[in-house]
Design a protein around this motif. Structure first.
Motif, PDB file in Angstrom:
ATOM      1  N   LYS A 178       7.784  -5.184   8.966  1.00  0.00           N
ATOM      2  CA  LYS A 178       8.198  -4.177  10.614  1.00  0.00           C
ATOM      3  C   LYS A 178       9.639  -4.689  10.764  1.00  0.00           C
ATOM      4  N   HIS A 179       9.936  -6.490  10.795  1.00  0.00           N
ATOM      5  CA  HIS A 179      11.034  -6.486  11.366  1.00  0.00           C
ATOM      6  C   HIS A 179      11.772  -6.123  11.144  1.00  0.00           C
TER       7      HIS A 179
ATOM      8  N   LEU B 159      11.933  -2.832  11.385  1.00  0.00           N
ATOM      9  CA  LEU B 159      11.726  -1.669  12.462  1.00  0.00           C
ATOM     10  C   LEU B 159      12.870  -0.970  13.239  1.00  0.00           C
ATOM     11  N   THR B 160      12.861  -0.567  13.937  1.00  0.00           N
ATOM     12  CA  THR B 160      14.055  -0.341  15.183  1.00  0.00           C
ATOM     13  C   THR B 160      13.859   1.018  15.281  1.00  0.00           C
ATOM     14  N   LYS B 161      14.161   1.621  16.309  1.00  0.00           N
ATOM     15  CA  LYS B 161      14.036   2.921  17.074  1.00  0.00           C
ATOM     16  C   LYS B 161      14.490   3.894  16.332  1.00  0.00           C
TER      17      LYS B 161
ATOM     18  N   THR C 249      14.013   3.761  13.196  1.00  0.00           N
ATOM     19  CA  THR C 249      13.250   4.359  12.129  1.00  0.00           C
ATOM     20  C   THR C 249      11.994   5.729  12.651  1.00  0.00           C
TER      21      THR C 249
ATOM     22  N   ALA D  46       2.581  -0.793  14.840  1.00  0.00           N
ATOM     23  CA  ALA D  46       3.183  -1.960  14.717  1.00  0.00           C
ATOM     24  C   ALA D  46       4.953  -1.121  14.890  1.00  0.00           C
ATOM     25  N   ALA D  47       4.784   0.567  14.089  1.00  0.00           N
ATOM     26  CA  ALA D  47       5.838   1.559  14.558  1.00  0.00           C
ATOM     27  C   ALA D  47       6.743   1.369  15.864  1.00  0.00           C
TER      28      ALA D  47
ATOM     29  N   GLU E 118       5.221  -0.100  18.493  1.00  0.00           N
ATOM     30  CA  GLU E 118       5.186  -0.904  19.248  1.00  0.00           C
ATOM     31  C   GLU E 118       7.089  -1.243  19.245  1.00  0.00           C
ATOM     32  N   LYS E 119       7.518  -1.137  18.071  1.00  0.00           N
ATOM     33  CA  LYS E 119       9.161  -1.090  17.732  1.00  0.00           C
ATOM     34  C   LYS E 119      10.174  -0.342  18.307  1.00  0.00           C
TER      35      LYS E 119
ATOM     36  N   SER F 153      10.129   2.897  16.607  1.00  0.00           N
ATOM     37  CA  SER F 153      10.273   4.113  15.686  1.00  0.00           C
ATOM     38  C   SER F 153       8.841   5.273  16.126  1.00  0.00           C
TER      39      SER F 153
END
Ligand code: F6R
Length: 589
Positions: free
Chosen positions: A327-328, A330-332, A334, A354-355, A357-358, A360
């Motif tokens: 998950k690290h 993942l960005t906006k 993704t 998780a997505a 939160e990041k 994505s």
């Protein structure tokens, strides 16, 4: 996983609950019970399947127009009458059915014991009615006591609660599914829609932390996290009650396998604008993940080959339970595709969270409108496969494949061509599921029914099919089946091939040369070769003809394997709809 149901209305609750429980039995089948409210509350429960308990406990004698019911799949506590639901408070006034897990139940049990409560079961559930009694003894009314008690619970759960002397049901959820059916002067609440589909198609999907107070005059919703009253809207679903019945079929599994000629067509009937918008998101994205579990993961895995072939696009495929390790990345920018039949699978939900939160974007592909995963996603596509009752995924797997293939074509700017190719499958699938075809596969099942091990190989797209075929066979027939990419077997596992070891070989025009040579390697060590292939070959001991369908091969080639798995289960004396130890939607991690 368990199935829960509640009814409040003008009919005899026990009959409605019994029908509902039969529809929910796929969620749990080691014990069942119900409680109904007339002048007093009556409870009947025991170990056994519903059909047997129906005769033994004579549920339909139970009076009252309000009631709750439960079908259990044991998690906390053995399969005993005491552990069956409904559970009740020490003063025998508060009755609860529960699906999910109360993580802090040991601590709560200790607290209640210190306050003079005694426990009669080994379950986590029993703390709930007792906590409510505890709160009521301190001056709260039933509703407020339920709120206070539920706020003290950790974990994921759905509950329906009833109190003697009050014509009222409390329904609440956090993490486990719960949906309300709205009828004419009557309300249903259940873990899944088929439980009440025969009575209404109007549904209200409850959100996490929702707390509903259901009376004959209506429903009030609160959100316990936000501590305020909330509005929840009614959706009308287009599922047909007939789809949730077995009809002339012996098992849902075979009924659902046979529905595929039609369900594949329904999967590709999508709103073109939504598909186009999703394709735009995919084009903008820097990094795409496909996540799912079990068969849904296999659909993602097959789709990664399909996108590579048709759209020249690389996607990362990941088991939802392994997703946290990545998950690290993942960005906006993704894009995450969450693929889940039920839309409730805990591991997939976690990946979605998780997505989000990041930052994505998340697009989900599910079969259940209003499910948690669809709600947490930025947009979603529905499989439109109708209810899938058998614990095994069959029709929803091919629907997922069809929809993902259509998306790949859309990405490549060939949407119409994709639709046409997939439409053409109707005939192929119809023939593959015909009586003749089933009879032929039954002969193979007769031959294989006493085997302990079976291997399955394929290359490229056929490797994904091999994985799914092996899963189908092992989960329902309990024969150990293992899948390999054709080229891999010789790197170790070929050592297990002995005289007569069955090996299924999925062949396509593209992979024919190499996979046949892998089949020859197995045959040379004594293997019994079952070819699933457009053309016959000398190496095959048994041939199942499946026409060449290019990138749609995964959709059509899995069908004989589903039928084989079904026949094996039946011949070995197992119930294919309810394989041991399995649950339809896995709402725990
Ligand atoms: C296999 C099967 C399971 C599910 C898996 C994911 O026949 O049914 O492997 O595919 O539990 O479930 P969903 O798709 O509901 O997320």
């Amino acid at each position: 996983m368990c199935g829960i149901i509640g009814y409040m209305g003008h009919r005899k609750a026990s009959s409605i609950l019994l029908k509902g429980l039969k529809h929910l039995e796929y969620r749990g089948y080691d014990s069942a019970g119900m409680a109904t409210l007339s002048s007093k509350v009556e409870v009947r429960k025991d170990v056994g399947k519903i059909a047997e308990l129906e005769k033994r406990l004579r549920f339909e004698e139970m009076e009252g127009e309000v009631g709750i019911g439960h079908t259990r799949w044991a998690t906390h506590g053995r399969v005993t009458k005491e552990n069956a639901h409904p559970h009740f408070s020490q003063n025998k006034k508060i009755y609860v059915v529960h699906n999910g897990i109360i993580e802090n139940y040991q601590e709560l049990r200790k607290f209640l014991k210190n306050n003079g409560f005694r426990f009669y079961s080994e379950t986590d559930t029993e703390v709930i009615p007792n906590l409510i009694q505890y709160e009521m003894e301190r001056g709260k009314n039933f509703e407020e006591a339920c709120k206070a008690a539920l706020k003290r619970l950790d974990g994921s759960f759905a509950v329906v609660i009833m109190h003697e002397g009050e014509e009222k049901l409390i329904a609440a959820r956090r993490g486990s599914p719960l949906v309300i059916g709205v009828g004419d002067g009557e309300y249903f609440v259940a873990s899944d829609i088929p439980a009440f589909l025969e009575f209404t198609k109007k549904v209200i999907f409850m959100y996490d932390w929702d707390f509903a107070v259901i009376t004959k005059n209506g429903i009030k919703f609160y959100n316990l996290k936000e501590d305020r009253e909330v509005e929840r809207s009614i959706d009308v679903i287009d599922w047909d009650a007939e789809q949730a019945r077995k009809g002339e079929f012996k098992h849902f599994m075979i009924k659902e396998i046979l529905e595929q000629a039609e369900t594949i067509q329904r999967a590709i009937m999508q709103d073109e604008d939504i598909v186009a918008a999703i394709v735009e998101e995919m084009k903008k994205a820097k990094g795409i993940f496909f996540v799912g579990c079990g068969s849904s993961y296999h659909a993602c895995f097959a789709a990664s080959y399909i996108f590579s072939k048709i759209a020249n696009l690389h996607v990362n495929v990941m088991l939802a339970s392994e997703f946290p390790n990545f998950k690290h990345f993942l960005t906006k920018e993704t894009l995450v595709f969450a693929v889940s039949q039920s839309g409730e699978t805990a591991d997939v939900l976690e990946a979605v969270r998780a997505a989000k939160e990041k930052g994505s974007k998340v697009i989900s592909i599910t079969n259940v409108k209003g499910s948690s995963i669809t709600r947490y996603s930025d947009s979603f596509l529905l499989l439109n496969a109708g209810p899938e009752i058998c614990v095994l995924s069959t029709k929803t797997y091919t629907s997922q494949l069809a929809l993902l293939t259509l998306l790949a074509y859309a990405y490549a700017g060939r949407y119409e061509e994709g639709r046409k190719r997939l439409k053409y499958l109707w005939n192929v699938v119809y023939n593959l599921t015909s009586r003749t075809s089933r009879e032929m596969i039954k002969k193979l099942a007769e031959k294989l029914k006493n085997e302990e091990h079976l291997f399955v190989i394929g290359r490229g797209l056929q490797y994904a099919t091999a994985l799914e075929a092996a899963l189908k066979i092992k989960e329902v027939s309990y024969i150990h089946a293992e899948a390999f990419a054709g080229g891999e077997l010789k790197h170790g596992t070929i050592a297990l091939i002995e005289d007569g070891t069955p090996c299924m070989v999925f062949v396509s025009e593209e992979t024919e040369k190499e996979i046949i040579s892998n089949a020859v390697e197995v045959k040379s060590r004594g293997g019994y070769i079952i070819g699933i292939s457009p053309k016959n070959n000398d190496v095959f001991d048994f041939w199942i003809k499946v026409p060449e369908c290019g990138v749609a091969n995964p959709i059509v080639q899995i069908i004989p394997a589903q039928i084989l798995a079904y026949q094996l289960a039946v011949l070995r004396g197992y119930d294919p709809d309810k394989p041991r130890n399995l649950a339809k939607s896995v709402t725990v991690k």
